[in-house]
Design a protein around this motif. Structure first.
Motif, PDB file in Angstrom:
ATOM      1  N   SER A 164       0.840  -1.192   0.000  1.00 27.76           N
ATOM      2  CA  SER A 164       0.000   0.000   0.000  1.00 27.76           C
ATOM      3  C   SER A 164       0.877   1.245   0.000  1.00 27.76           C
ATOM      4  CB  SER A 164      -0.914   0.018   1.233  1.00 27.76           C
ATOM      5  OG  SER A 164      -1.701  -1.148   1.307  1.00 27.76           O
ATOM      6  N   TYR A 165       0.240   2.359  -0.219  1.00 30.39           N
ATOM      7  CA  TYR A 165       0.929   3.651  -0.170  1.00 30.39           C
ATOM      8  C   TYR A 165       0.091   4.610   0.665  1.00 30.39           C
ATOM      9  CZ  TYR A 165       3.526   1.685  -4.066  1.00 30.39           C
ATOM     10  OH  TYR A 165       4.289   0.857  -4.848  1.00 30.39           O
ATOM     11  N   CYS A 166       0.781   5.383   1.488  1.00 33.97           N
ATOM     12  CA  CYS A 166       0.105   6.409   2.270  1.00 33.97           C
ATOM     13  C   CYS A 166       0.930   7.670   2.104  1.00 33.97           C
ATOM     14  CB  CYS A 166       0.012   6.011   3.744  1.00 33.97           C
ATOM     15  SG  CYS A 166      -0.927   7.190   4.745  1.00 33.97           S
ATOM     16  N   GLY A 167       0.399   8.638   1.374  1.00 31.60           N
ATOM     17  CA  GLY A 167       1.202   9.789   1.019  1.00 31.60           C
ATOM     18  C   GLY A 167       2.339   9.322   0.130  1.00 31.60           C
ATOM     19  N   ASN A 168       3.568   9.648   0.505  1.00 30.30           N
ATOM     20  CA  ASN A 168       4.730   9.215  -0.285  1.00 30.30           C
ATOM     21  C   ASN A 168       5.474   8.052   0.361  1.00 30.30           C
ATOM     22  OD1 ASN A 168       5.760  10.557   1.900  1.00 30.30           O
ATOM     23  ND2 ASN A 168       7.293  11.731   0.762  1.00 30.30           N
ATOM     24  N   ILE A 169       4.839   7.362   1.304  1.00 33.17           N
ATOM     25  CA  ILE A 169       5.481   6.255   2.014  1.00 33.17           C
ATOM     26  C   ILE A 169       4.884   4.925   1.567  1.00 33.17           C
ATOM     27  CG2 ILE A 169       5.935   5.214   4.265  1.00 33.17           C
ATOM     28  CD1 ILE A 169       5.881   7.979   5.489  1.00 33.17           C
ATOM     29  N   THR A 170       5.755   3.999   1.202  1.00 32.87           N
ATOM     30  CA  THR A 170       5.323   2.651   0.829  1.00 32.87           C
ATOM     31  C   THR A 170       5.133   1.810   2.081  1.00 32.87           C
ATOM     32  OG1 THR A 170       6.571   2.768  -1.250  1.00 32.87           O
ATOM     33  CG2 THR A 170       5.916   0.585  -0.480  1.00 32.87           C
TER      34      THR A 170
END
Length: 299
Positions: free
Chosen positions: A20-26
């Motif tokens: 998943s991705y949240c903002g620019n963090i994997t």
């Protein structure tokens, strides 16, 4: 336009079911923000809120600044933590204290210093003083002596003579996490804290150059081999409820969960409704596209 949107959804669904991705963090193994994804030891830990990844443990919620999968570390930010520019008092900071069952999985790194501020003379860290040696020390080249040279201390006008003057416990005590096992401001009877870590091989010039935050090291606890075997057979690492209670590692395959890998001929453990399987959803979307196109042509 409807068809374009559906095709986009299919493209999203054919990738790893749990990445998943949240903002620019994997967000990848061992972490997960979907139920059934990741390592069970990291369940209910990360949450994505308005594209901001949050890390939640018993002491509070922290913003995730970075996840370094190569070095198995995660960097956190506590908005109520003091820095070189701001001193936060009143016991508002989260500190760092996780549930006991999470202890084998992650803890602050050895190069992370916690600087406890304004602790009561009755604080557990000062028990036995002056006969007993205090745990306050230099951690990875960072100490309270340097930290108290920050301009924020002049702004609050809140300095106290150190131990050398014989006036009592110091205003600031720098400790490593292993020395206290938990940074709980209420239990330690402290007014505030700061946390910094040093990744540089050389000593930093001063506290204004320190990286402020909490750097946490995480461990896979023996499941790495299982996950590698799962991924090698095009599976995704996750977990599900085990017979008789508890949780177990599973390899999430196209149409079933396996307790080994996706090439295994062992009878599948059954499809867990909580885990999204990409190809299954992709097939359903293709079916609905076909039905939609046929319906529009007939009308």
């Amino acid at each position: 336009m409807k068809i374009f949107i559906l095709l986009t959804l299919i493209e999203l669904c054919v990738v790893d079911a749990c990445r998943s991705y949240c903002g620019n963090i994997t967000v990848d193994y061992p972490f997960g923000i979907r139920n059934g994804c990741g390592h069970p030891g990291y369940r209910d830990l990360l949450f994505c809120m308005n594209d901001v990844l949050m890390f939640h443990i018993s002491s509070g919620s922290y913003k995730v600044l970075d996840i370094d999968y190569a070095y198995q570390s995660i960097t956190l930010h506590d908005p109520h933590m003091s820095t070189c520019e701001t001193i936060v008092l009143g016991g508002k900071g989260n500190g760092f204290e996780a549930e006991d069952w999470r202890a084998p999985y992650f803890n602050p790194t050895s190069d992370n210093v916690f600087m406890l501020i304004g602790c009561s003379p009755k604080s557990p860290i000062f028990q036995g003083f002056p006969e007993k040696k205090l745990p306050c020390r230099n951690i990875s080249g960072m100490s309270c002596e340097e930290y108290m040279s920050c301009p924020a201390w002049d702004m609050v006008g809140y300095r106290q003579p150190g131990m050398e003057s014989g006036s009592g416990p110091p205003m600031c005590c720098a400790v490593g996490f292993e020395a206290v096992k938990a940074i709980n401001l209420s239990k330690l009877e402290c007014e505030g804290y700061s946390s910094a870590y040093n990744l540089a091989p050389l000593k930093l010039r001063g506290p204004s150059d320190w990286a402020y935050g909490i750097r946490v090291k995480y461990e896979l606890q023996g499941s790495d081999a299982f996950c590698r075997a799962c991924v090698a057979t095009s599976g995704t690492c996750g977990y599900e409820s085990a017979d008789g209670g508890g949780l177990r590692h599973v390899c999430i395959c196209d149409h079933h969960n396996s307790t080994t890998n996706c090439d295994s001929v062992i009878t599948p453990t059954g499809v867990a409704s909580s885990v999204v399987r990409p190809k299954t959803i992709g097939s359903l979307l293709i079916y609905f596209i076909t039905m939609s196109i046929g319906f529009e042509r007939r009308h």
